[in-house]
Design an enzyme around this catalytic site. Sequence first.
Site, short mmCIF file in Angstrom:
data_model
loop_
_atom_site.label_atom_id
_atom_site.label_comp_id
_atom_site.label_asym_id
_atom_site.label_seq_id
_atom_site.Cartn_x
_atom_site.Cartn_y
_atom_site.Cartn_z
N GLU A 286 32.69 -31.46 5.11
CA GLU A 286 31.34 -31.21 4.89
C GLU A 286 30.49 -31.14 6.15
OE1 GLU A 286 29.47 -34.13 1.89
OE2 GLU A 286 27.57 -33.20 2.24
N ARG B 105 44.34 -41.84 2.22
CA ARG B 105 43.33 -41.75 3.40
C ARG B 105 43.98 -42.76 4.47
NH1 ARG B 105 38.39 -40.59 1.39
NH2 ARG B 105 37.44 -40.87 3.51
N LYS C 294 31.61 -42.09 7.31
CA LYS C 294 30.66 -41.39 7.75
C LYS C 294 29.26 -41.87 7.99
CE LYS C 294 31.81 -37.04 6.37
NZ LYS C 294 31.79 -35.61 6.17
P1 ATP Z 1 32.04 -37.98 2.66
O1 ATP Z 1 31.84 -39.29 1.89
O2 ATP Z 1 30.82 -37.41 3.31
O3 ATP Z 1 32.47 -36.77 1.56
P2 ATP Z 1 34.68 -37.49 3.90
O4 ATP Z 1 35.13 -38.44 4.92
O5 ATP Z 1 35.26 -37.17 2.50
O6 ATP Z 1 33.09 -37.99 3.78
P3 ATP Z 1 34.67 -34.50 4.08
O7 ATP Z 1 34.00 -33.77 5.38
O8 ATP Z 1 34.28 -34.32 2.79
O9 ATP Z 1 34.03 -35.96 4.57
O10 ATP Z 1 36.02 -34.67 4.59
C1 ATP Z 1 36.87 -33.40 4.68
C2 ATP Z 1 38.16 -33.72 4.26
O11 ATP Z 1 38.91 -34.54 5.11
C3 ATP Z 1 38.51 -34.00 2.85
O12 ATP Z 1 39.36 -33.33 2.25
C4 ATP Z 1 39.00 -35.51 2.90
O13 ATP Z 1 39.78 -35.75 1.84
C5 ATP Z 1 39.57 -35.74 4.27
N1 ATP Z 1 39.23 -37.06 4.75
C6 ATP Z 1 38.11 -37.67 5.01
N2 ATP Z 1 38.33 -38.98 5.31
C7 ATP Z 1 39.79 -39.14 5.53
C8 ATP Z 1 40.79 -40.25 5.71
N3 ATP Z 1 40.23 -41.40 6.15
N4 ATP Z 1 42.08 -39.91 5.74
C9 ATP Z 1 42.45 -38.74 5.31
N5 ATP Z 1 41.75 -37.85 5.20
C10 ATP Z 1 40.43 -37.74 5.21
#
Ligand code: ATP
Length: 573
Positions: free
Chosen positions: A44, A274, A284
């Site tokens: 996002e 994660r 974020k």
């Molecule tokens: P938000 O809370 O804004 O959704 P987010 O960290 O999930 O935050 P995204 O931009 O939706 O942000 O993340 C893109 C991809 O990265 C998603 O598929 C998510 O699963 C993966 N991702 C985000 N944070 C992690 C993490 N700490 N470890 C592994 N994968 C992650």
Amino acid sequence: MAEIENDKLQAEEKRGLNFVQQIVADDLAAGKNGGRLNTRFPPEPNGYLHIGHAKAICMDFGVAEMMGGTCNLRFDDTNPQKEDTEYEQAIMRDIHWLGYDWGDRLYYASDYFPRLYDFAIRLIKEGKAYVDDQTSEQIAAQKGTPTTPGQNSPYRDRPVEENLDLFERMNKGEFEEGSRVLRAKIDMASDNMHFRDPIMYRIIKKPHWRTGDKWKVYPMYDFAHGQSDYFEGVTHSICTLEFVPHRPLYDYFVRELAGDSVEEYCPRQIEFNRLNLTYTVMSKRKLLQLVKEGLVAGWDDPRMPTLCGLRRRGFTPQSIKNFLNDIGYTKYEALNDISLLEHSIREDLNAHAPRVSAVLNPVKLVITNYPADRVEMMEMDNNPEQPDAGKHQMPFGRELYIERDDFMEEPPKKFFRLAPDKEVRLKGAYIVRCTGVVKDEQGNITEIQCTYDPDTLSGMPGANRKVKGTLHWVSAKHCVSAEVRLYDRLFAVENPGAEAERDFRELLNPDSLRVLDDVKIEPYLAQTAQVEDKFQFQRIGYFCVDPDSKPGRLVFNRTIGLKDSWAKEQKKG
Ligand code: ATP
Ligand code: MG
């Protein structure tokens, strides 16, 4: 349970594949999707990428690269309130930096708004969606709990015509934000809470960075994500564990959308854990707060876990990939030790970073029996780990700088550095013996005096004479002054995310940045260093040239010190 899972995962890893790669390999071997492999990374654009995202990127792009598939980059831009093209650009830059490319497969969820809207209209017409006039609080209160069913909304049985009319008027901007939503009519008693009439659309009146004023209703992530995968022909939709309970809902919407053809093709979601790191926050929202409140210097502050921060700190893409490979992909959440990441960058830089001399906290060393006008060029190995890395020259003269810490007037027993009447070797040069010190009126040492043994240079009879300590040094006449920023962990506690009572901003490490403004560096370094170049400062650690550097005034960031607590722990264990 976790242990059985663990054994299974480890058995699979022995076959050289992690469990996600194994599933993909099995699907390919079984001829699923006509042998096609297409993954996607769906950020996002509401913040900068961090090392947690790198774990997802390395999985999504990595498995495609490994097994001859493709990986889409899809911006999940369904919420105009927080998204921005600044983030979009930064995300693309960071993925490229990691070494991955989406080619011509760049997509935006916003490109699917028309199709998603049409699909929503269809669901309304089929009696599978309705407009709810309740507030979000009322809707939440009717949701029930995992063990008790929810209650039907009083608007659930609204006639189709009325739903169509209201939804269209929602999109024309006739109603205020929060006054109405479109919900799927599924099952308020479902065991899966996500099936209790989930919200599909809400009203947002802020213009979207790509579609402008065209839409006043925006799809929820849960109504956009699965269908977006479907539209793009994604075969394996790899994501993090919190999406496990959403998976049946994604499958439901895709089935409604595609009908019987899902038997032939439906994106397969696979979830992994994660990345969570000690001494780090990864949310974020919190990272944005640190930036906005000036608690760090920006998204690329070298203390941030963002990819641009790590890059500025001196981390290499390879060190990040090695770390992610080492910790692996599992089916349960964990907190990974940041010292393993630090170990990984140390190993990479040890292999590749040129060795140079810099004195962080200088004190003068005067060799009283060395001629004042004489300069000798000493040969220094660029990298003993790499036989073909070559050598460079370093001037030696009567006046040098050494580290203040490398001298003690009254040393304890095991102090093998310089002290009155003791000998040390100056790295790549002579053995010297301390003959005295000069002090100022306050008693501070301003100069250390030595004599040198001319017979102890490489190639001379005394070259191999052994002394216990070796010190790094630079020539006072030839060295150049530079700024060095000593970074440490941003947080003072191991798990800042878990401290429920205290605001995470109170947990910051007050000593995470110390600036030294008169570090003495050898001329070879001053002449050759370019922004982002990485070096080992002998006996001190690894340093990287910061973009704040100006002609004649270099700025270095400490990436990491030499001492490796992870490797030490491993040996003990
Ligand atoms: P938000 O809370 O804004 O959704 P987010 O960290 O999930 O935050 P995204 O931009 O939706 O942000 O993340 C893109 C991809 O990265 C998603 O598929 C998510 O699963 C993966 N991702 C985000 N944070 C992690 C993490 N700490 N470890 C592994 N994968 C992650
Ligand atoms: Mg997300």
